[in-house]
Write a protein that holds these residues in place. Sequence first.
Motif, PDB file in Angstrom:
ATOM      1  N   ASN A  98       0.850  -1.182   0.000  1.00 49.88           N
ATOM      2  CA  ASN A  98       0.000   0.000   0.000  1.00 49.88           C
ATOM      3  C   ASN A  98       0.888   1.235   0.000  1.00 49.88           C
ATOM      4  O   ASN A  98       1.500   1.574   1.010  1.00 49.88           O
ATOM      5  N   CYS A  99       0.944   1.895  -1.154  1.00 44.68           N
ATOM      6  CA  CYS A  99       1.789   3.092  -1.273  1.00 44.68           C
ATOM      7  C   CYS A  99       1.461   4.103  -0.187  1.00 44.68           C
ATOM      8  O   CYS A  99       2.365   4.751   0.373  1.00 44.68           O
ATOM      9  N   ARG A 100       0.198   4.231   0.099  1.00 46.30           N
ATOM     10  CA  ARG A 100      -0.246   5.327   0.960  1.00 46.30           C
ATOM     11  C   ARG A 100       0.103   5.113   2.425  1.00 46.30           C
ATOM     12  O   ARG A 100      -0.153   5.988   3.259  1.00 46.30           O
ATOM     13  N   LEU A 101       0.707   3.950   2.748  1.00 38.83           N
ATOM     14  CA  LEU A 101       1.201   3.755   4.107  1.00 38.83           C
ATOM     15  C   LEU A 101       2.618   4.292   4.271  1.00 38.83           C
ATOM     16  O   LEU A 101       3.108   4.423   5.388  1.00 38.83           O
ATOM     17  N   LEU A 102       3.263   4.611   3.165  1.00 38.17           N
ATOM     18  CA  LEU A 102       4.590   5.229   3.244  1.00 38.17           C
ATOM     19  C   LEU A 102       4.453   6.675   3.690  1.00 38.17           C
ATOM     20  O   LEU A 102       3.468   7.344   3.366  1.00 38.17           O
ATOM     21  N   ARG A 103       5.436   7.164   4.402  1.00 42.17           N
ATOM     22  CA  ARG A 103       5.355   8.521   4.946  1.00 42.17           C
ATOM     23  C   ARG A 103       5.487   9.545   3.821  1.00 42.17           C
ATOM     24  O   ARG A 103       6.521   9.656   3.175  1.00 42.17           O
ATOM     25  N   ALA A 104       4.413  10.262   3.563  1.00 39.66           N
ATOM     26  CA  ALA A 104       4.375  11.292   2.528  1.00 39.66           C
ATOM     27  C   ALA A 104       2.988  11.903   2.557  1.00 39.66           C
ATOM     28  O   ALA A 104       2.125  11.467   3.326  1.00 39.66           O
ATOM     29  N   TYR A 105       2.799  12.907   1.729  1.00 37.54           N
ATOM     30  CA  TYR A 105       1.459  13.433   1.485  1.00 37.54           C
ATOM     31  C   TYR A 105       0.946  12.720   0.231  1.00 37.54           C
ATOM     32  O   TYR A 105       1.632  12.715  -0.797  1.00 37.54           O
ATOM     33  N   TRP A 106      -0.245  12.153   0.318  1.00 42.80           N
ATOM     34  CA  TRP A 106      -0.762  11.342  -0.780  1.00 42.80           C
ATOM     35  C   TRP A 106      -2.093  11.866  -1.284  1.00 42.80           C
ATOM     36  O   TRP A 106      -2.932  12.339  -0.518  1.00 42.80           O
ATOM     37  N   GLY A 107      -2.301  11.700  -2.573  1.00 40.60           N
ATOM     38  CA  GLY A 107      -3.620  11.876  -3.126  1.00 40.60           C
ATOM     39  C   GLY A 107      -4.384  10.569  -3.039  1.00 40.60           C
ATOM     40  O   GLY A 107      -3.868   9.558  -2.546  1.00 40.60           O
ATOM     41  N   GLN A 108      -5.606  10.590  -3.543  1.00 40.27           N
ATOM     42  CA  GLN A 108      -6.453   9.406  -3.476  1.00 40.27           C
ATOM     43  C   GLN A 108      -6.157   8.430  -4.604  1.00 40.27           C
ATOM     44  O   GLN A 108      -6.567   7.269  -4.543  1.00 40.27           O
ATOM     45  N   GLY A 109      -5.484   8.894  -5.624  1.00 41.99           N
ATOM     46  CA  GLY A 109      -5.142   8.016  -6.727  1.00 41.99           C
ATOM     47  C   GLY A 109      -6.086   8.163  -7.905  1.00 41.99           C
ATOM     48  O   GLY A 109      -7.230   8.594  -7.761  1.00 41.99           O
ATOM     49  N   THR A 110      -5.572   7.819  -9.066  1.00 44.96           N
ATOM     50  CA  THR A 110      -6.380   7.803 -10.283  1.00 44.96           C
ATOM     51  C   THR A 110      -6.057   6.513 -11.041  1.00 44.96           C
ATOM     52  O   THR A 110      -4.886   6.125 -11.141  1.00 44.96           O
ATOM     53  N   GLN A 111      -7.099   5.863 -11.527  1.00 45.56           N
ATOM     54  CA  GLN A 111      -6.929   4.557 -12.162  1.00 45.56           C
ATOM     55  C   GLN A 111      -6.509   4.720 -13.621  1.00 45.56           C
ATOM     56  O   GLN A 111      -7.098   5.511 -14.374  1.00 45.56           O
ATOM     57  N   VAL A 112      -5.519   3.948 -13.987  1.00 45.28           N
ATOM     58  CA  VAL A 112      -5.081   3.867 -15.384  1.00 45.28           C
ATOM     59  C   VAL A 112      -5.223   2.419 -15.823  1.00 45.28           C
ATOM     60  O   VAL A 112      -4.684   1.510 -15.184  1.00 45.28           O
ATOM     61  N   THR A 113      -5.973   2.209 -16.882  1.00 42.41           N
ATOM     62  CA  THR A 113      -6.182   0.864 -17.415  1.00 42.41           C
ATOM     63  C   THR A 113      -5.768   0.848 -18.879  1.00 42.41           C
ATOM     64  O   THR A 113      -6.271   1.651 -19.676  1.00 42.41           O
ATOM     65  N   VAL A 114      -4.866  -0.063 -19.201  1.00 39.53           N
ATOM     66  CA  VAL A 114      -4.370  -0.160 -20.573  1.00 39.53           C
ATOM     67  C   VAL A 114      -4.730  -1.537 -21.108  1.00 39.53           C
ATOM     68  O   VAL A 114      -4.332  -2.559 -20.542  1.00 39.53           O
ATOM     69  N   SER A 115      -5.481  -1.566 -22.170  1.00 42.41           N
ATOM     70  CA  SER A 115      -5.917  -2.839 -22.755  1.00 42.41           C
ATOM     71  C   SER A 115      -5.041  -3.187 -23.961  1.00 42.41           C
ATOM     72  O   SER A 115      -4.548  -2.307 -24.663  1.00 42.41           O
TER      73      SER A 115
END
Length: 125
Positions: A107-124
């Motif tokens: 889980n990236c967001r457990l690393l110490r930093a300020y985080w956004g909520q994320g955006t999904q990228v899907t490549v088919s």
Amino acid sequence: EVHLVESGGGSVQAGGSLNLTCTASGVTFDISPMGWFRQAPGSECELVSTINEDGFTDYADFAKGRFTISQDNGKTRLYLQMNSLRPEDTATYYCAGDAPRLAYGKNCRLLRAYWGQGTQVTVSS
């Protein structure tokens, strides 16, 4: 309070492009370096690219030559231009302020930093 919001994710076919944006608010001090990280389901957090206060950039090997990180002069927006996308680029992409030098864990967001909520990228394929 620092608030980061990512946008620009979506679904594309292999070979396509996306431009991610991270908009920062509530920033009253320098939160450099900033960076982009990603995480696919069941996979480790990966560092994609960072940019420091002097504009020096760094990229993961998989991003070199395909992705470009940039920042506006006011440092309120961080961008990630992604070209020649591959199915293996499919992940949730996170913006980070005071970005960690290393990425690890489920889980990236457990690393110490300020985080956004994320955006999904899907490549088919």
